[in-house]
Design an enzyme around this catalytic site. Structure first.
Site, mmCIF file in Angstrom:
data_model
loop_
_atom_site.group_PDB
_atom_site.id
_atom_site.type_symbol
_atom_site.label_atom_id
_atom_site.label_comp_id
_atom_site.label_asym_id
_atom_site.label_seq_id
_atom_site.Cartn_x
_atom_site.Cartn_y
_atom_site.Cartn_z
ATOM 1 N N SER A 41 -3.518 11.608 4.226
ATOM 2 C CA SER A 41 -3.034 11.175 2.922
ATOM 3 C C SER A 41 -4.099 11.510 1.892
ATOM 4 O O SER A 41 -5.284 11.250 2.128
ATOM 5 C CB SER A 41 -2.791 9.667 2.970
ATOM 6 N N HIS B 251 -7.488 12.386 -8.540
ATOM 7 C CA HIS B 251 -7.470 12.035 -9.963
ATOM 8 C C HIS B 251 -8.516 12.886 -10.685
ATOM 9 O O HIS B 251 -9.711 12.595 -10.613
ATOM 10 C CB HIS B 251 -7.803 10.555 -10.155
ATOM 11 N N HIS C 165 -0.788 14.254 -5.168
ATOM 12 C CA HIS C 165 -0.643 13.349 -4.027
ATOM 13 C C HIS C 165 0.050 14.098 -2.899
ATOM 14 O O HIS C 165 1.030 14.798 -3.131
ATOM 15 C CB HIS C 165 0.207 12.143 -4.455
ATOM 16 N N ASN D 268 0.949 13.726 1.557
ATOM 17 C CA ASN D 268 0.880 12.944 2.781
ATOM 18 C C ASN D 268 1.682 13.651 3.861
ATOM 19 O O ASN D 268 2.774 14.147 3.602
ATOM 20 C CB ASN D 268 1.467 11.546 2.485
ATOM 21 N N ARG E 30 2.725 12.873 7.988
ATOM 22 C CA ARG E 30 2.577 11.779 8.955
ATOM 23 C C ARG E 30 3.548 11.911 10.131
ATOM 24 O O ARG E 30 4.623 12.503 10.010
ATOM 25 C CB ARG E 30 2.790 10.431 8.264
ATOM 26 N N HIS F 275 11.422 -0.932 -12.908
ATOM 27 C CA HIS F 275 11.238 -1.876 -14.014
ATOM 28 C C HIS F 275 10.925 -1.176 -15.338
ATOM 29 O O HIS F 275 11.072 -1.771 -16.395
ATOM 30 C CB HIS F 275 10.177 -2.936 -13.670
#
Lengths: 279, 279
Positions: free
Chosen positions: A103, A107, A117, A119, A121, A181
């Site tokens: 992972s 920044h 980003h 990842n 797995r 949200h």
């Protein structure tokens, strides 16, 4: 899986360290090239038995990368009764699992260089499957970067028709990084898959996603890293990072998986930005 | 409840604005005294009907307070079928609710001045109850501040023996602000209660918690606000704020209540620090 992610980790870290050394931004006069330091960690288990662990590689306060973290882990043990309800193949079994993955979250210092980003797995319960994600997170999006990024991912998926579907994986990614949200998405997308039954084709595709790092990210970094930026652009970046942290702490499944399975919190929360703002 | 929280909000904001005006820290030479601005918001409902709303008062970039937010809200409507399982008195009913509360979070500029959080609320489903919390969050704790803070809260509880128990509410607070994944607590405690059946005694106690703001917090601000601080102390504060944000986004029930009931995300996440760091 476990030996491949270790080898890939080494090559990714070297690639990022090379970008640090080649940076020609004026900042390079005052800052030494960033270097990775490794920190191994062991998973805590309630029984006290070993449950595997991992190794964090972190570069901080570099010229190009304000914080870059690459974490590999190979963990095993037993899911808590509550958490196993959420995991495929663990609901009705004894909750035993094994998982290995790489992972990474990057920044950059410059608000013109996109955050990244990725990842890869593999998870085994009573079933085994592969999953992966690669997504681009520019504070200030450039159309050309978005196109390069998606074009590499489309080519990758098209080379693995037996397991991969670019339009589906792209849409999965779009849906996954929705911040409900705030009614907005994090980043400019990428691909996301989580349920490919473990066979040779699936492993090869997952490996090739990992290997595509070198086409996906360093070219975009080189495109922008030497360019000057303004304090207004930096402010936009810091607020974008606030949104990034919100997503990770409220919604991200990988973060939740890590915190629920007793992984080292420093490793799980390595993804958080070095500095972030909220208005 | 609704008219009392509005009146209290006005007096709290005036008290904080007064501290801004009286600040004698060298920063005051370059920064104007911070002032509050009000922003009303309406609750989104799926049906499109009005579900109440609230008013945020925010002070940013002041001399003493880097960010101070006081939010009042009066909302009503229907819990989502999933969320009503989590709420007392809503599990087996139609999910109708009414809630009113005042919530405040203060992030001072100086790492020597403690951050502060307080909330007073009333919730009605098929039952009605009061809840509240006041807790102190110093980046750099001073024993004298912790003692003053807890002594005010103990006196408050001792004056309301019919509904309040200081040792219990103090322990509730300690438990509530536990950050499980880091195995540490946020802040130096305070009081927390969430289930006092709504009657006159409970209302009076909740009101007196709100009114105790003036004894709980301004004296601690005045104790430290004019003192110089170092960049090392500032760095400690920014990392402490990272921990603060983690708690709010992962664990905080008020944040979860707000995001799940369609409150304005800006109002719900007003609690997040203006700037925070992670290592």
């Amino acid at each position: 899986m476990a030996s491949w992610i270790k080898d890939l980790r080494n090559r990714i870290c070297e690639s990022l360290a090379q970008l640090e050394r080649s940076c020609a931004h004026p900042l390079a006069e005052n800052l030494a090239p960033g270097v990775f330091t490794k920190r191994p960690w062991l998973r805590r288990t309630d029984s006290g038995r070993s449950g595997g662990g991992g190794e964090m590689s972190i570069l901080k306060n570099g010229r190009v990368f304000e914080k870059a973290g690459v974490n590999i882990s190979t963990v095993s043990g037993e899911f808590s009764p509550l958490f196993r309800q959420e995991i495929k193949g663990a609901e009705k079994s004894d909750g035993q699992f094994w998982a290995a993955g790489l992972s990474m979250v990057i920044h950059p210092r410059s608000p013109l260089v996109p955050a990244f980003h990725m990842n890869c797995r593999m998870i085994s319960t009573s079933q085994s499957w592969f999953g992966g994600v690669a997504d681009l997170n520019p504070a200030i999006p450039f159309q050309e970067d978005t196109e390069t990024f998606h074009s590499v991912l489309k080519n990758l998926c098209d080379q693995h028709p037996e397991v991969a579907r670019y339009p589906l994986f792209r849409d999965n990614c779009h849906d996954y990084f929705y911040i409900k949200h705030r009614d907005r998405h994090r980043g400019v997308g990428g691909i996301f898959f989580d349920d490919i039954p473990a066979d040779d084709s699936a492993f090869l595709f997952t490996q090739n996603l990992g290997e595509s790092f070198f086409d996906l990210y360093p070219p975009l970094v080189e495109r922008h890293m030497d360019n000057p930026w303004t304090s207004e652009q930096r402010a936009i970046q810091l607020h974008y990072r606030g949104l990034y942290a919100e997503f990770n702490l409220i919604y991200d499944r990988g973060t939740r998986f890590g915190l629920m399975t007793g992984a080292n919190p420093e490793a799980v929360l390595m993804s958080l930005p070095p500095i972030a703002c909220w208005s």
